[in-house]
Design an enzyme around this catalytic site. Sequence first.
Site, PDB file in Angstrom:
ATOM      1  N   GLN B 255     106.681  26.660  69.134  1.00  0.00           N
ATOM      2  CA  GLN B 255     105.568  27.301  69.833  1.00  0.00           C
ATOM      3  C   GLN B 255     105.490  26.807  71.276  1.00  0.00           C
ATOM      4  O   GLN B 255     105.257  27.579  72.209  1.00  0.00           O
ATOM      5  CB  GLN B 255     104.261  26.975  69.110  1.00  0.00           C
ATOM      6  CG  GLN B 255     103.176  27.990  69.258  1.00  0.00           C
ATOM      7  CD  GLN B 255     103.608  29.382  68.810  1.00  0.00           C
ATOM      8  OE1 GLN B 255     103.232  30.341  69.448  1.00  0.00           O
ATOM      9  NE2 GLN B 255     104.420  29.513  67.763  1.00  0.00           N
ATOM     10  N   HIS B 258     107.405  28.346  74.353  1.00  0.00           N
ATOM     11  CA  HIS B 258     107.047  29.646  74.921  1.00  0.00           C
ATOM     12  C   HIS B 258     106.531  29.536  76.345  1.00  0.00           C
ATOM     13  O   HIS B 258     106.825  30.376  77.198  1.00  0.00           O
ATOM     14  CB  HIS B 258     105.935  30.303  74.085  1.00  0.00           C
ATOM     15  CG  HIS B 258     106.450  31.145  72.970  1.00  0.00           C
ATOM     16  ND1 HIS B 258     107.185  32.272  73.177  1.00  0.00           N
ATOM     17  CD2 HIS B 258     106.353  31.022  71.617  1.00  0.00           C
ATOM     18  CE1 HIS B 258     107.514  32.817  72.015  1.00  0.00           C
ATOM     19  NE2 HIS B 258     107.022  32.081  71.050  1.00  0.00           N
ATOM     20  N   GLU B 323      96.201  31.238  66.069  1.00  0.00           N
ATOM     21  CA  GLU B 323      97.029  32.446  65.975  1.00  0.00           C
ATOM     22  C   GLU B 323      98.003  32.337  64.786  1.00  0.00           C
ATOM     23  O   GLU B 323      98.061  33.210  63.938  1.00  0.00           O
ATOM     24  CB  GLU B 323      97.804  32.594  67.289  1.00  0.00           C
ATOM     25  CG  GLU B 323      98.683  33.830  67.365  1.00  0.00           C
ATOM     26  CD  GLU B 323      99.598  33.784  68.596  1.00  0.00           C
ATOM     27  OE1 GLU B 323      99.725  32.716  69.232  1.00  0.00           O
ATOM     28  OE2 GLU B 323     100.199  34.831  68.904  1.00  0.00           O
ATOM     29  N   HIS B 324      98.771  31.237  64.767  1.00  0.00           N
ATOM     30  CA  HIS B 324      99.677  30.949  63.645  1.00  0.00           C
ATOM     31  C   HIS B 324      99.165  29.710  62.921  1.00  0.00           C
ATOM     32  O   HIS B 324      98.768  28.734  63.565  1.00  0.00           O
ATOM     33  CB  HIS B 324     101.095  30.634  64.132  1.00  0.00           C
ATOM     34  CG  HIS B 324     101.685  31.660  65.037  1.00  0.00           C
ATOM     35  ND1 HIS B 324     101.625  31.558  66.408  1.00  0.00           N
ATOM     36  CD2 HIS B 324     102.340  32.815  64.770  1.00  0.00           C
ATOM     37  CE1 HIS B 324     102.241  32.606  66.952  1.00  0.00           C
ATOM     38  NE2 HIS B 324     102.672  33.387  65.988  1.00  0.00           N
ATOM     39  N   ASP B 357     108.046  35.462  63.401  1.00  0.00           N
ATOM     40  CA  ASP B 357     108.322  36.046  64.719  1.00  0.00           C
ATOM     41  C   ASP B 357     109.402  37.117  64.641  1.00  0.00           C
ATOM     42  O   ASP B 357     109.374  38.092  65.392  1.00  0.00           O
ATOM     43  CB  ASP B 357     108.810  34.960  65.694  1.00  0.00           C
ATOM     44  CG  ASP B 357     107.708  33.989  66.060  1.00  0.00           C
ATOM     45  OD1 ASP B 357     106.533  34.368  65.929  1.00  0.00           O
ATOM     46  OD2 ASP B 357     108.029  32.852  66.480  1.00  0.00           O
ATOM     47  N   HIS B 416      65.133  67.119  66.505  1.00  0.00           N
ATOM     48  CA  HIS B 416      65.940  66.790  65.329  1.00  0.00           C
ATOM     49  C   HIS B 416      65.280  67.366  64.072  1.00  0.00           C
ATOM     50  O   HIS B 416      65.937  67.989  63.234  1.00  0.00           O
ATOM     51  CB  HIS B 416      66.074  65.274  65.170  1.00  0.00           C
ATOM     52  CG  HIS B 416      67.055  64.627  66.109  1.00  0.00           C
ATOM     53  ND1 HIS B 416      66.920  64.640  67.474  1.00  0.00           N
ATOM     54  CD2 HIS B 416      68.202  63.946  65.866  1.00  0.00           C
ATOM     55  CE1 HIS B 416      67.935  63.987  68.031  1.00  0.00           C
ATOM     56  NE2 HIS B 416      68.731  63.556  67.074  1.00  0.00           N
TER      57      HIS B 416
END
Lengths: 428, 428
Positions: B255, B258, B323-324, B357, B416
């Site tokens: 991770q 990245h 996220e993960h 991934d 209405h």
Amino acid sequence: MKRLTGDLATIAAELRQEQLDLMAQNTDVEALVRDIIENVRQNGDVALRDYSAKFDKIDVADFLVSRETIDQAFEEVTPEVLVALENAKKNIISYHKHQLEDGFIDSPTEGVIRGQVVLPLARVGVYVPGGTAAYPSSVLMNVLPAKLAGVKEIIMVTPPQEKFNPAILAAAKISGVDKIYQVGGAQAIAALAYGTQTIPKVDKITGPGNIFVATAKKQVFGLVGIDMIAGPSEIGVIADDSAKPAYVAADLLSQAEHDKLARAILVTNSEKLADAVEVEIDKQLKTLPREEIARASIVDNGRVILTDSVDNMFELMNLVAPEHLEIAMDNAIEYLPKIENAGSIFLGHFTSEPIGDYYAGTNHVLPTSGTARFYSALGVYDFVKRSQFTYYNKDAVIQATKDITTLAYSEGLAAHARAIESRSEGKK
Amino acid sequence: MKRLTGDLATIAAELRQEQLDLMAQNTDVEALVRDIIENVRQNGDVALRDYSAKFDKIDVADFLVSRETIDQAFEEVTPEVLVALENAKKNIISYHKHQLEDGFIDSPTEGVIRGQVVLPLARVGVYVPGGTAAYPSSVLMNVLPAKLAGVKEIIMVTPPQEKFNPAILAAAKISGVDKIYQVGGAQAIAALAYGTQTIPKVDKITGPGNIFVATAKKQVFGLVGIDMIAGPSEIGVIADDSAKPAYVAADLLSQAEHDKLARAILVTNSEKLADAVEVEIDKQLKTLPREEIARASIVDNGRVILTDSVDNMFELMNLVAPEHLEIAMDNAIEYLPKIENAGSIFLGHFTSEPIGDYYAGTNHVLPTSGTARFYSALGVYDFVKRSQFTYYNKDAVIQATKDITTLAYSEGLAAHARAIESRSEGKK
């Protein structure tokens, strides 16, 4: 109503531009709202009290609306309204139950398990406007789908008032709101997004509001979830010679009475019907309590479009993507497959749009301003999140190693490849 | 990695603040992006050409990438990469097929029909970054769920380049992209939202991008749909004594490589494991091609949190909402019910995160920065909209009239009520 004829694409483009103009941003409001949010983020309840005094002219002692105030409301609401709210609740629940979603699990290969878990959001905030735009029906529409989804805590915020609308408080209790806080405007949205000493922060904010509320929701979007950016209300009616002008006119007016910016659009292949509807609108307008608002909406934003075929009526309406769509034609249900973009569809001469506002059980929180192209009615699906899960055993990883490392190296991500390779080295 | 111990709530608050800081807005960028969008809206292709010359230093003759260029790409990609992409595609399709959703129809009372139609969006735009952040795997992840949903036309935009990454073009064709336009940055998002002479406007925009792209997506949100506001990538690992330090370290580093802002968080009840993982990280870092990036991420944003129980590990991670999320524990699947907030979950010692991934078929477009509290992985559900429909016959309207008009009058909306009442008057 302004009458449009001619080339379909030109009419569609003109209608689209008008939609965009009606939802145009106001940059002054944006800067003001940004300041309010920042102040609430930093100063919490103190900022909320200041804004309540300034904007609502009320010194709020306790933001939490007491249990007694809520119970008291039930004695002030007529039994007829309580029955109607309970019946609406029953229908909303029976409709929205169909939206409950299961997770799934599969095993595509030996040693591999994959799946998806569907979980409710933990805490949701519902904004309810004060004043004349306070609709008990909207409380049900926002809260009940969240409740069905399994949301653990539902917070309602509404502007402070000397005297709350009792039907709003009753609707909140009937639909299962956990806590009501009296705070409104952009400051209420900021409080729900960041939390204050008194008001807990939530995971998602739904509910209608004025330009300050809508702008604040857009600004906190990403930090919390929001439902959608709502523009003025809209109705589109597709009608042919089988339609009854008095019905069509009444339904167009029911939308027009909401707001001067509300928009009613009639698309028809019958000039005779178009003429008759205009006559009926004039007649009915004169006796409406909200005549001034409805008239302004009809004059400024009402449109009648004449086309020469059934297919063209649907093609044009698909380009408009109206919030509400009525099909005032015999055998209306047969035309359902022709509809590509509409928030909520009302089929046949007797399915007057207010049935959906109050009673049928479908949701009345709907995508406006053409956003039905990509948004849906508020539903149970708005109050859940989906988590993926994956399990690979050692053999399965080894099996997949070549493909994974090929892609990782080709993307220049060696650490990704090595993490996978490490699983085949040595033994655990 | 910075090590945190002590009170759970304090640690959670600190981690949350760091998440917020990492996703903080930049107001200079906002103003610049606003200008770019306005220019593209008004001047279309001319503006796009100007920005391409200015930002990408390329004079674009034709925005459409030709069929020949795309076919040519297949000859430049290795057979191994093509096989891996095809295998990944197969797994992505078999996983996402479970997300296909049917409509429903019911008849709660005599004379009443209600239901929901699920329809694909008509046209979707996918942004694919240029340069080193161009990931063929992301093309598959964005396009295939849209394809499965039934989206009629999928447009890809990517910054102009002297020479495109052939794997990106191949992935586009493999996944079923209809047209590729070479335009990038905020101007590409503006083109997709408003349309230009060359580029058709779309209903929804997905795909990752830099700060200009992300800001532009937020600004056009509402006019078109967008997937989500993505922050830096994150991994959380929950590990106990059963975990293998080399595996945990490798996955944290996958991770970290990245982006310097990427964040790796280890939560463990074993100080021994924490120490061993740090040693392994040091060792593995030294041989990584992207050592500099990964090291900055680990030093600045890496965190190790020691807790004293299994329950606390999960409670803390639920507050982070990563996220993960990896569960590096024996019998990991048994802990699935403890997980409340996570985009994608990887169970057990062998389920290394890069499996997701590239290969498992679960989506790798995931909610970051704590938004897993309310967002889900990209899925088929992001490329459909739901339309409600209702049919009431005359008797059914008459039956419902009292409840509906009671609520309408109580909300002050007489038009209405009258629309409903009109249905019982006279006869059609």
